[in-house]
Design a protein around this motif. Structure first.
Motif, PDB file in Angstrom:
ATOM      1  N   LEU A   1      -2.845  -5.554  -5.384  1.00  0.00           N
ATOM      2  CA  LEU A   1      -3.670  -4.829  -4.413  1.00  0.00           C
ATOM      3  C   LEU A   1      -3.479  -5.392  -3.008  1.00  0.00           C
ATOM      4  O   LEU A   1      -3.423  -4.633  -2.026  1.00  0.00           O
ATOM      5  N   LEU A   2      -3.359  -6.703  -2.886  1.00  0.00           N
ATOM      6  CA  LEU A   2      -3.153  -7.323  -1.578  1.00  0.00           C
ATOM      7  C   LEU A   2      -1.856  -6.822  -0.951  1.00  0.00           C
ATOM      8  O   LEU A   2      -1.813  -6.507   0.248  1.00  0.00           O
ATOM      9  N   CYS A   3      -0.810  -6.733  -1.749  1.00  0.00           N
ATOM     10  CA  CYS A   3       0.481  -6.243  -1.254  1.00  0.00           C
ATOM     11  C   CYS A   3       0.348  -4.805  -0.744  1.00  0.00           C
ATOM     12  O   CYS A   3       0.875  -4.460   0.328  1.00  0.00           O
TER      13      CYS A   3
ATOM     14  N   GLY B   1      -7.931  -5.707   1.979  1.00  0.00           N
ATOM     15  CA  GLY B   1      -7.099  -6.872   1.684  1.00  0.00           C
ATOM     16  C   GLY B   1      -7.938  -8.112   1.430  1.00  0.00           C
ATOM     17  O   GLY B   1      -7.625  -8.931   0.552  1.00  0.00           O
ATOM     18  N   ALA B   2      -9.011  -8.265   2.211  1.00  0.00           N
ATOM     19  CA  ALA B   2      -9.918  -9.400   1.992  1.00  0.00           C
ATOM     20  C   ALA B   2     -10.617  -9.286   0.644  1.00  0.00           C
ATOM     21  O   ALA B   2     -10.862 -10.299  -0.025  1.00  0.00           O
ATOM     22  N   PHE B   3     -10.942  -8.057   0.214  1.00  0.00           N
ATOM     23  CA  PHE B   3     -11.513  -7.839  -1.115  1.00  0.00           C
ATOM     24  C   PHE B   3     -10.559  -8.360  -2.191  1.00  0.00           C
ATOM     25  O   PHE B   3     -10.963  -9.056  -3.125  1.00  0.00           O
TER      26      PHE B   3
ATOM     27  N   PHE C   1       6.660 -11.231   1.338  1.00  0.00           N
ATOM     28  CA  PHE C   1       6.332 -12.466   0.616  1.00  0.00           C
ATOM     29  C   PHE C   1       5.248 -12.238  -0.439  1.00  0.00           C
ATOM     30  O   PHE C   1       5.252 -12.884  -1.496  1.00  0.00           O
ATOM     31  N   THR C   2       4.321 -11.325  -0.181  1.00  0.00           N
ATOM     32  CA  THR C   2       3.289 -11.034  -1.175  1.00  0.00           C
ATOM     33  C   THR C   2       3.891 -10.341  -2.396  1.00  0.00           C
ATOM     34  O   THR C   2       3.472 -10.594  -3.535  1.00  0.00           O
TER      35      THR C   2
END
Length: 533
Positions: free
Chosen positions: A130-132, A154-156, A219-220
């Motif tokens: 999810l962050l990616c 993204g913070a979630f 990188f993610t």
């Protein structure tokens, strides 16, 4: 719904034998005791993993939390340009960092119960993916609101690592290793907010701010595959009283001497069955295959439910160690992020008129401060605790960690005052750099020490206690930071950062001194409180 005391779960109350001295050490001056004691019968115990496997799993989680802060907080040097591009005020632009800080804290209260119930591995795999996706969203954002929401979501996703990363340190490493490993983990968190802006300054100037997000995407994505392939489930159903030595027989203690040699040489505990135990207790559990380790399903606890997992941490806020840890962490975080928010509006505006890539160089002293703080709060604290343990007949007291809080207690307030005077008096840029570096010491030193202290005091429920620390610290930090720009505009930098110095001294001093002097008595009293679900 029956409530338990911490004493029922852990008879030691945090005081454990970490060294065997004299004749008990087999002729050595002292011999290390492994705490917690690894399983004699289960090779799947994370404490028995090979050292490379521990480090790869831990490194992947550290990279996850680093990239969260890199992709979101690292954008700070572009704030001045973003405010111009999107026609937003300084206060509105700062929301790109402020609201994610709040979300990073709040959603600890979602991820940690989910991980305790379903396992840490599925949580890490999903949230890393999810962050990616959110970084891809941010790189393509065409409006300020879209960019803001990509940071919030993204913070979630990244909030899953805030408390669980610290909990994984306890899953993988022994007590005598935790300080140094917690220091590395705190450097990963803070490094995203120092290395990120340092790189972002040059990227923004040469390629544009969107490429900062695309670099984070690359990188993610790589780290997602690392988490998918190299981070097995670390949740392990450990017999806490037995593993801490509360009911350890002389035979069990004696049997650890060979383990101590193995762990110091290879990093993993090669455990032999304890003689004298019934045969049934020595039946070896089969080692999991690679496919079994990579499974996203490891079962759910049979003695609880998900609702209990969500409400279980809340009563633990009354533990003095938890209160001190989250307040100390909150002010350490808030003062560093305040500089991150403000410095581009100071250095890229008259009279300094710096370009973004030069502005980003302020993060070099920040990075140096973070590294020194992690060293002082991690490796140095471990060595200091080992020295005190030997003086205390081989018994470790969690309060031994708190003595070295004297370092940020002196350095960080001085840095706040130096930075405030430097900005308001328009002093040479070196005063701002040195001030920020000194402030940054606290961001790693304080949580490295206090999170390890909380884990020592409440080991059976450490993930719940760490959830409270990490969740509440962001909420408190958000409260400070939400008003930092109006605060500076109203009273000036000297009064604002002078007050910050006073608050830091008050929180660290009023918390650390009583716990250092009376911590053992406080632990004994609070261990009787019936507040654990």
């Amino acid at each position: 719904m029956r409530l338990h005391t911490l004493k029922e779960l852990d008879q030691t109350e945090g005081t454990v034998q970490l060294r065997k001295l004299g004749e008990d050490a087999g002729g050595d001056a002292s011999s290390l005791v492994l705490v917690p004691h690894p399983s004699n019968t289960n090779p799947n115990d994370p404490l028995r993993w090979p050292i490379w496997k521990k480090h790869v799993a831990f490194g992947s989680v550290c990279a996850f939390t680093f990239l969260t802060n890199y992709g979101i907080g690292g954008l700070a040097p572009a704030f001045y340009l973003l405010s111009i591009e999107f026609g937003k005020s300084m206060t509105e632009t700062s929301n790109l960092l402020l609201w994610p800080i709040l979300v990073l804290g709040l959603f600890n209260f979602f991820w940690v119960p989910m991980a305790n119930y379903f396992g840490k591995r599925p949580v890490f795999v999903f949230s890393c993916l999810l962050l990616c996706v959110t970084f891809i969203w941010g790189a393509n954002a065409q409006s300020f609101e879209s960019l803001l929401w990509s940071n919030i979501v993204g913070a979630f996703a990244g909030s899953s690592t805030e408390a669980l990363g610290a909990a994984i340190v306890n899953d993988l490493y022994f007590l005598h290793e935790r300080g140094a490993k917690m220091g590395i983990y705190m450097n990963a968190i803070s490094g995203g907010n120092t290395i990120g802006p340092l790189i972002c300054g040059f990227v923004v100037q040469s390629l544009g701010w969107r490429w900062h997000k695309w670099i984070a995407v690359i990188f993610t994505a790589i780290n997602f595959f690392a988490v998918l392939l190299f981070v097995p489930e670390t949740r392990f159903n450990r017999d806490v009283p037995k593993s801490l030595g509360a009911t350890t027989s002389d035979q069990a203690i004696a049997s650890s001497s060979e383990e101590d040699v193995d762990v110091e040489k290879t990093g993993c505990a090669s455990v032999k069955p304890v003689s004298g135990l019934p045969a049934l207790e020595q039946v070896q559990v089969p080692k999991k295959s690679f496919a079994q380790e990579m499974s996203l399903w490891s079962g759910v606890p049979s003695d609880t439910n998900l609702f209990k997992m969500f409400i279980r941490p809340l009563p633990m806020i009354v533990y003095p160690a938890v209160m001190f840890a989250f307040l100390g962490y909150a002010v350490s975080l808030a003062w560093v992020v305040a500089v991150n928010i403000l410095n581009s509006f100071v250095l890229q505006a008259p009279p300094y008129n710096w370009q973004p890539q030069i502005n980003g160089l302020i993060n070099i002293p920040g990075l140096i401060g973070n590294i020194f703080g992690a060293y002082a709060g991690g490796w140095l604290v471990d060595k200091f605790c080992d020295w005190r343990t030997k003086k205390n007949n081989g018994f470790f007291e969690p309060e031994s960690r708190l003595y070295l809080l004297i370092i940020p207690f002196i350095v960080t307030p001085a840095g706040c005052i130096l930075f405030g005077y430097g900005v308001q008096r328009t002093l040479h840029w070196t005063s701002l750099f040195f001030g920020y570096g000194m402030i940054s010491v606290a961001l790693t030193a304080v949580p490295t020490i206090t999170l390890a202290y909380v884990s020592d005091c409440a080991l059976p429920v450490n993930s719940d206690a760490l959830l409270l620390v990490n969740g509440l610290k962001n909420i408190v930090a958000f409260g400070f930071l939400y008003g930092v720009i109006p605060w500076v505009e109203k009273v000036g930098y000297i009064n604002c950062f002078g007050t910050q110095a006073g608050v830091f001294v008050g929180v660290i001093g009023l918390g650390a001194i009583p716990l250092t002097l009376y911590g053992a008595k406080i632990r004994h009293i609070t261990a009787q409180w019936r507040i654990i679900l």
